[in-house]
Motif scaffolding. Sequence first.
Motif, PDB file in Angstrom:
ATOM      1  N   ALA A   1      18.349  -0.771   4.108  1.00 20.90           N
ATOM      2  CA  ALA A   1      18.617  -1.681   5.223  1.00 20.90           C
ATOM      3  C   ALA A   1      18.254  -3.116   4.897  1.00 20.90           C
ATOM      4  CB  ALA A   1      17.855  -1.225   6.465  1.00 20.90           C
ATOM      5  N   SER A   2      17.265  -3.313   4.020  1.00 21.99           N
ATOM      6  CA  SER A   2      16.827  -4.674   3.691  1.00 21.99           C
ATOM      7  C   SER A   2      17.569  -5.263   2.503  1.00 21.99           C
ATOM      8  CB  SER A   2      15.318  -4.669   3.404  1.00 21.99           C
ATOM      9  OG  SER A   2      15.049  -3.892   2.246  1.00 21.99           O
ATOM     10  N   GLY A   3      18.450  -4.465   1.882  1.00 23.70           N
ATOM     11  CA  GLY A   3      19.179  -4.960   0.723  1.00 23.70           C
ATOM     12  C   GLY A   3      18.326  -5.048  -0.524  1.00 23.70           C
ATOM     13  N   ALA A   4      17.295  -4.216  -0.622  1.00 20.21           N
ATOM     14  CA  ALA A   4      16.403  -4.259  -1.790  1.00 20.21           C
ATOM     15  C   ALA A   4      17.151  -3.859  -3.058  1.00 20.21           C
ATOM     16  CB  ALA A   4      15.219  -3.312  -1.569  1.00 20.21           C
ATOM     17  N   ASP A   5      16.670  -4.389  -4.174  1.00 21.47           N
ATOM     18  CA  ASP A   5      17.266  -4.044  -5.466  1.00 21.47           C
ATOM     19  C   ASP A   5      16.928  -2.603  -5.835  1.00 21.47           C
ATOM     20  OD1 ASP A   5      18.244  -6.603  -5.717  1.00 21.47           O
ATOM     21  OD2 ASP A   5      16.482  -7.327  -6.824  1.00 21.47           O
ATOM     22  N   ASN A   6      17.915  -1.893  -6.356  1.00 19.71           N
ATOM     23  CA  ASN A   6      17.721  -0.570  -6.953  1.00 19.71           C
ATOM     24  C   ASN A   6      17.018   0.429  -6.029  1.00 19.71           C
ATOM     25  OD1 ASN A   6      17.873   1.440  -8.853  1.00 19.71           O
ATOM     26  ND2 ASN A   6      16.106   0.729 -10.033  1.00 19.71           N
ATOM     27  N   PRO A   7      17.574   0.715  -4.855  1.00 21.56           N
ATOM     28  CA  PRO A   7      16.957   1.734  -3.994  1.00 21.56           C
ATOM     29  C   PRO A   7      16.959   3.118  -4.635  1.00 21.56           C
ATOM     30  CG  PRO A   7      19.099   1.056  -3.140  1.00 21.56           C
ATOM     31  CD  PRO A   7      18.768   0.107  -4.236  1.00 21.56           C
ATOM     32  N   ALA A   8      17.921   3.383  -5.527  1.00 26.31           N
ATOM     33  CA  ALA A   8      17.926   4.679  -6.215  1.00 26.31           C
ATOM     34  C   ALA A   8      16.690   4.818  -7.102  1.00 26.31           C
ATOM     35  CB  ALA A   8      19.193   4.829  -7.049  1.00 26.31           C
ATOM     36  N   GLY A   9      16.311   3.735  -7.775  1.00 23.58           N
ATOM     37  CA  GLY A   9      15.096   3.774  -8.587  1.00 23.58           C
ATOM     38  C   GLY A   9      13.859   3.997  -7.738  1.00 23.58           C
ATOM     39  N   LEU A  10      13.833   3.365  -6.548  1.00 23.31           N
ATOM     40  CA  LEU A  10      12.715   3.583  -5.636  1.00 23.31           C
ATOM     41  C   LEU A  10      12.642   5.054  -5.238  1.00 23.31           C
ATOM     42  CD1 LEU A  10      10.450   2.621  -3.722  1.00 23.31           C
ATOM     43  CD2 LEU A  10      12.238   2.183  -2.016  1.00 23.31           C
ATOM     44  N   ALA A  11      13.795   5.661  -4.941  1.00 18.15           N
ATOM     45  CA  ALA A  11      13.813   7.078  -4.561  1.00 18.15           C
ATOM     46  C   ALA A  11      13.243   7.941  -5.675  1.00 18.15           C
ATOM     47  CB  ALA A  11      15.235   7.506  -4.211  1.00 18.15           C
TER      48      ALA A  11
ATOM     49  N   SER B   1       7.992  10.251   5.240  1.00 17.49           N
ATOM     50  CA  SER B   1       7.677   8.838   4.988  1.00 17.49           C
ATOM     51  C   SER B   1       8.455   8.321   3.791  1.00 17.49           C
ATOM     52  CB  SER B   1       6.176   8.663   4.753  1.00 17.49           C
ATOM     53  OG  SER B   1       5.445   9.016   5.914  1.00 17.49           O
ATOM     54  N   ALA B   2       8.626   9.149   2.764  1.00 20.96           N
ATOM     55  CA  ALA B   2       9.393   8.728   1.593  1.00 20.96           C
ATOM     56  C   ALA B   2      10.850   8.468   1.976  1.00 20.96           C
ATOM     57  CB  ALA B   2       9.312   9.800   0.505  1.00 20.96           C
ATOM     58  N   VAL B   3      11.420   9.323   2.813  1.00 15.18           N
ATOM     59  CA  VAL B   3      12.809   9.114   3.256  1.00 15.18           C
ATOM     60  C   VAL B   3      12.920   7.801   4.017  1.00 15.18           C
ATOM     61  CG1 VAL B   3      14.615   9.989   4.788  1.00 15.18           C
ATOM     62  CG2 VAL B   3      13.399  11.560   3.279  1.00 15.18           C
ATOM     63  N   ARG B   4      11.956   7.523   4.872  1.00 15.60           N
ATOM     64  CA  ARG B   4      12.010   6.278   5.647  1.00 15.60           C
ATOM     65  C   ARG B   4      11.892   5.051   4.746  1.00 15.60           C
ATOM     66  NH1 ARG B   4       8.437   5.562  10.649  1.00 15.60           N
ATOM     67  NH2 ARG B   4       9.652   3.644  10.610  1.00 15.60           N
ATOM     68  N   LEU B   5      11.118   5.173   3.684  1.00 12.03           N
ATOM     69  CA  LEU B   5      11.017   4.042   2.753  1.00 12.03           C
ATOM     70  C   LEU B   5      12.348   3.790   2.051  1.00 12.03           C
ATOM     71  CD1 LEU B   5       7.476   4.682   1.241  1.00 12.03           C
ATOM     72  CD2 LEU B   5       8.180   2.702   2.598  1.00 12.03           C
ATOM     73  N   VAL B   6      13.070   4.843   1.716  1.00 11.41           N
ATOM     74  CA  VAL B   6      14.402   4.669   1.121  1.00 11.41           C
ATOM     75  C   VAL B   6      15.339   4.025   2.136  1.00 11.41           C
ATOM     76  CG1 VAL B   6      16.390   5.855   0.119  1.00 11.41           C
ATOM     77  CG2 VAL B   6      14.080   6.586  -0.483  1.00 11.41           C
ATOM     78  N   GLN B   7      15.285   4.474   3.378  1.00 19.34           N
ATOM     79  CA  GLN B   7      16.125   3.871   4.423  1.00 19.34           C
ATOM     80  C   GLN B   7      15.813   2.389   4.582  1.00 19.34           C
ATOM     81  OE1 GLN B   7      14.950   6.611   7.560  1.00 19.34           O
ATOM     82  NE2 GLN B   7      17.002   7.498   7.624  1.00 19.34           N
ATOM     83  N   ARG B   8      14.541   2.040   4.555  1.00 20.35           N
ATOM     84  CA  ARG B   8      14.156   0.645   4.694  1.00 20.35           C
ATOM     85  C   ARG B   8      14.691  -0.179   3.526  1.00 20.35           C
ATOM     86  NH1 ARG B   8      10.375  -1.577   7.500  1.00 20.35           N
ATOM     87  NH2 ARG B   8       9.730  -2.785   5.688  1.00 20.35           N
ATOM     88  N   ALA B   9      14.614   0.385   2.320  1.00 16.95           N
ATOM     89  CA  ALA B   9      15.092  -0.344   1.147  1.00 16.95           C
ATOM     90  C   ALA B   9      16.587  -0.620   1.269  1.00 16.95           C
ATOM     91  CB  ALA B   9      14.794   0.450  -0.123  1.00 16.95           C
TER      92      ALA B   9
ATOM     93  N   THR C   1       0.838  -1.211   0.000  1.00 12.43           N
ATOM     94  CA  THR C   1       0.000   0.000   0.000  1.00 12.43           C
ATOM     95  C   THR C   1       0.865   1.250   0.000  1.00 12.43           C
ATOM     96  OG1 THR C   1      -1.760  -1.150   1.181  1.00 12.43           O
ATOM     97  CG2 THR C   1      -1.783   1.238   1.271  1.00 12.43           C
ATOM     98  N   LEU C   2       1.888   1.255   0.837  1.00 12.39           N
ATOM     99  CA  LEU C   2       2.774   2.416   0.903  1.00 12.39           C
ATOM    100  C   LEU C   2       3.443   2.702  -0.435  1.00 12.39           C
ATOM    101  CD1 LEU C   2       4.501   1.952   4.364  1.00 12.39           C
ATOM    102  CD2 LEU C   2       3.458   4.075   3.566  1.00 12.39           C
ATOM    103  N   LEU C   3       3.846   1.644  -1.119  1.00  7.49           N
ATOM    104  CA  LEU C   3       4.590   1.824  -2.360  1.00  7.49           C
ATOM    105  C   LEU C   3       3.693   2.105  -3.557  1.00  7.49           C
ATOM    106  CD1 LEU C   3       7.269  -0.991  -1.949  1.00  7.49           C
ATOM    107  CD2 LEU C   3       7.558   1.463  -1.627  1.00  7.49           C
TER     108      LEU C   3
END
Length: 941
Positions: A475-485, A465-473, A454-456
């Motif tokens: 910290a979790s090792g998600a693929d392409n956090p720059a693309g998420l940002a 909230s957007a900054v925290r989502l980038v931090q979570r990405a 839902t958040l995404l």
Amino acid sequence: MPKPDTAPDAAVQDAFDRAGRLRRRGTRAAAAQAIAKVLTMAPRHPGALCLRVDLDLAWRDFASALRSVEEGLRLCPGEEGLLVRKGEVLRRTGAPAAAVSFLRDMVRRCPLSAPLRAALAEALRETGDGDGAETLLRSMPGGEAGEHLALIGRAEALLQAGATQEARVLMEQAAARWPEDPRVLRLLAKVLGRIEATAEAIAVLRRLHEARPGDRRVLMDLAGKLRASGDSAGAETLLDSLPDWAPEQHRALSERVTAALAVGEVPAALALSARLVAGWPQDVAALRLRATVLGRARRTAEAVQLLRQAMQLAPLDSAVRLDLARALAAQGHHTEAEDLLRSLAPDDPLRPRALEGLADLALDRLQAAPRRHALAQELLAALRGGQAAEAADAALLMAICRLTFGADPGATFVRAFAQLVPLHRHLRASQQLALLDLAERLGRSEAAQAVEATLLSSGRLDRRSAVRLVQRALASGADNPAGLADRLCARIPQDQRRLFRAQSASLLQGSAAAIAVLRQPRSAPRSPMEAASLASNLAQEGLFALALRYLAACRRRWPQDADLLIRQARTLSGCGRGPEALDVLARAAADQPDLAAPLEPVRGEILFQMGALDAADALFEALAGANPLGHLRSRMQLALIRNDRARIDRLAALMADRPGSGAREVMQFSLTILGTKRNETLLEEIAAGEGAQILPDRAERLRDRAAGTLFFSAAAVLDNWCQCREPAPPAEPAGAAIPRAIFQYWDRPPLPDALGRLTETWKSAPGFTHVLFDRTDALRFLQQHLGAPWVRAFHMANHPAEESDLIRLCWLLVRGGVYADTDDRRLAPLDRLLLPVRRLLLVREPMGSLANNFIAAAPGHPALGRAALMARDALLRRENDNTWSKTGPGLLTRAVAQHLTAEGSGGSDLTILPQHAIAPFVQVHVPQPYKQTSAYWANVA
């Protein structure tokens, strides 16, 4: 019953038409005079009576509007337009329940009146009865006019429920049917704005503005959409075209205040809100907005005073009560705040928000668990159920979860959590993030995935909230956090995107990238929040002088901005200029007395960093009187420094009992540095004999004997050495024994780019050579110089931090020189730091331990020999202490204390400096992007 004046009269009609034009485009006085002329000619003219109410409403003179509508109804009882307007007056004076009661009675009397049914539906929506409103709108009489009102009402209801796509379909159908209707087109633009189709909304409003250039409501809507698109200059041009006497200035000023607050322009918001209140001194909305600005400026006493004034003007307005309760709580007046929150009636539509406020109070005041659980039961009983109440129920369920989540979540929490997850889409983004954290800590992966999805995928998103989502990405090792940002950036308000890009660049690439973003060419000046971010990143890059010059300029521009003041004080403290930082805070508190209380925690933080521990301790304990849960970490640190076991136990219990401390946090507290130190106090107590009376001379012998194994005994030895002993002159030329070589360690090349920039500052140190070891180099060195046991110990390290702890001690023991962590930055030539020292330079942290991130030593120093042996043996024995105690600062502290208590060692070859003394030379622990990722050892250890 007297009848309305309806006989055709050209003179009356001309006067009425002129009054209508002046109502739309003239001053209030001219319009009122024209309306009075009509009523002189035709005292029961229904249009003029309604127009008089409309004029009062436009100028937000609700008391006059109520008098006008009551007088009109005396003259023309049952006049439909006046009945509708009375309902609106009741709603806008903070009495929606009274409006519902009145309009329901009128609809029973006039069941075929579409305007009355539409007004009742709007009032029902405001009180949270969406189902009742929908029923009314679906059975609307009145032919096409009724259909028109019903369709608009249904679209408004869909917007309120968050069903934006359904609202868009409905309004596009309406626009096709009534393509010239301004109300339909304005609502269509509103819907388009909600779904981020801002360009389409602007196109609709531009066409409407061209067709109706004198309609100031359309102008205001267009200005708002231009601002949302990032065209602040275009918005301001439109708003500047409004005459000063226009009633729409209220909305224009209000939106300018809100826009200023959104980007941190608190001084501008203060000036604009002052204009607003000067123009509308009796308007409750203006007073509330001004109070909000005063709260942001930390002028809470003025905010409370203004809200009390608003309460006198609108004693039944629940929104004012909520605002006043929040302001009183911020001042520490919790009892009065609680009384206000409980004064809202059970059927008040704002009752759920009042209950949320009670939960916030309970959490802030650290009410005991039984009281929190009793409040949670009260909130459970307030749940309404049904689709119309889902949003309010979701907020209450979130408050219940916050109240009841702890080390042992009970049935209330489990029930609330289960009910909340299906309703999570109704929560704000910040609440959804909190729920996501809860789900993950509980191991509820399906719930966590649903909330994260839902958040995404939702529409608008706030910057935090957007900054925290980038931090979570990260910290979790998600693929392409720059693309998420990049994707998140498109979903936050336009005027906050540059700051978000800077914050995400800092997380992903480091402070240099954030500076580059903030220095890019821009169409609008930097906001105070952007300025504070730029100054913070300049300081992180070690550019303290530039950061301080920039902050001085910013404070001249925004002298009342408290966040910039705090940033300036922290920057001064960060480069070793603590007394100047305290002076800046003292002057600001003298100039703005309302700032004194909010600045106290910052003052305590700076005193702590300066080593003024008595003053810091007294300050934080005084603050704890108002908020027992406040500043727990700082208070625990100070209690540990004092080795005050009773206070340590009390604070540890508070940390475990505070809401939000789950079983994992309580279990793992002993693994943290603070938990380790608390364990040390327990070991000291066991070693000394709990409750035993120990004579002073025996206590000193016990302390000296325990210094090699117990941290607090070691810290006491260091305290005694630092405070009581006259330093002996060095036995050789000052600093000459320390080789001019710098050693650093990074286990696996290549270095991250940000760390590479930091190590360059050490490589370029004048007169020094530089060596950077990786894991292979370290093993080769140990094998060549110290032998197999040391190699085996290195292999048994749990992670790179323990490897680094061991190899730095071994290098300095064998070669001597300077060791610096790779996340430290050299700021100045090292000779000025090293020349006055003896054979070993160590830095003491505020909590009493000896830091191991920066050490300078001559080869073969016996204290380092002890430390290296202790680290080797701890690794070989596979001790289960945490890294800080096993191989890090805790171990170094014990080793040096053991050295000082050894027979024949007076410490004449040792220099210990407080941490703030090296701040002009070394910037320690510079924030790094890699520390946010799942690959960083501390995030997985």
